[in-house]
Motif scaffolding. Structure first.
Motif: not given
Length: 89
Positions: A8-33
């Motif tokens: 469960t802990i590993i799944q939560k860590i993986a989930s949070y890191s995926t969300y953070m990476l996805s948010g970072g990519v989205f922010l990068g795209e917004v900043m590029d735009w």
């Protein structure tokens, strides 16, 4: 800690890191735009700022006109009341 809690802990860590990476990519795209369309965005912000300023100036003038009208009405009422009572102001 049993295997279920560890998984469960590993799944939560993986989930949070995926969300953070996805948010970072989205922010990068917004900043590029924004970088590519900075002039247009600034023009829109400048227009919004101008219209907001005009709105508040009109509102302030309208409030000042109302305040003057109320003040003049009060003075008129005081003068009329004084004339009825036989005194002048």
């Amino acid at each position: 800690m049993n295997d279920f809690e560890f998984d469960t802990i590993i799944q939560k860590i993986a989930s949070y890191s995926t969300y953070m990476l996805s948010g970072g990519v989205f922010l990068g795209e917004v900043m590029d735009w924004l970088n590519n369309n900075a002039a247009g965005v600034m023009a829109l912000l400048a227009g919004a700022t101008y219209l907001t300023n005009v709105y508040f100036q009109v509102r302030r003038r309208r409030d000042a006109i109302r305040a003057r009208a109320i003040e003049q009405a009060l003075i008129k009422d005081q003068v009329e009341a004084g004339l009825r009572n036989g005194t002048e102001h």
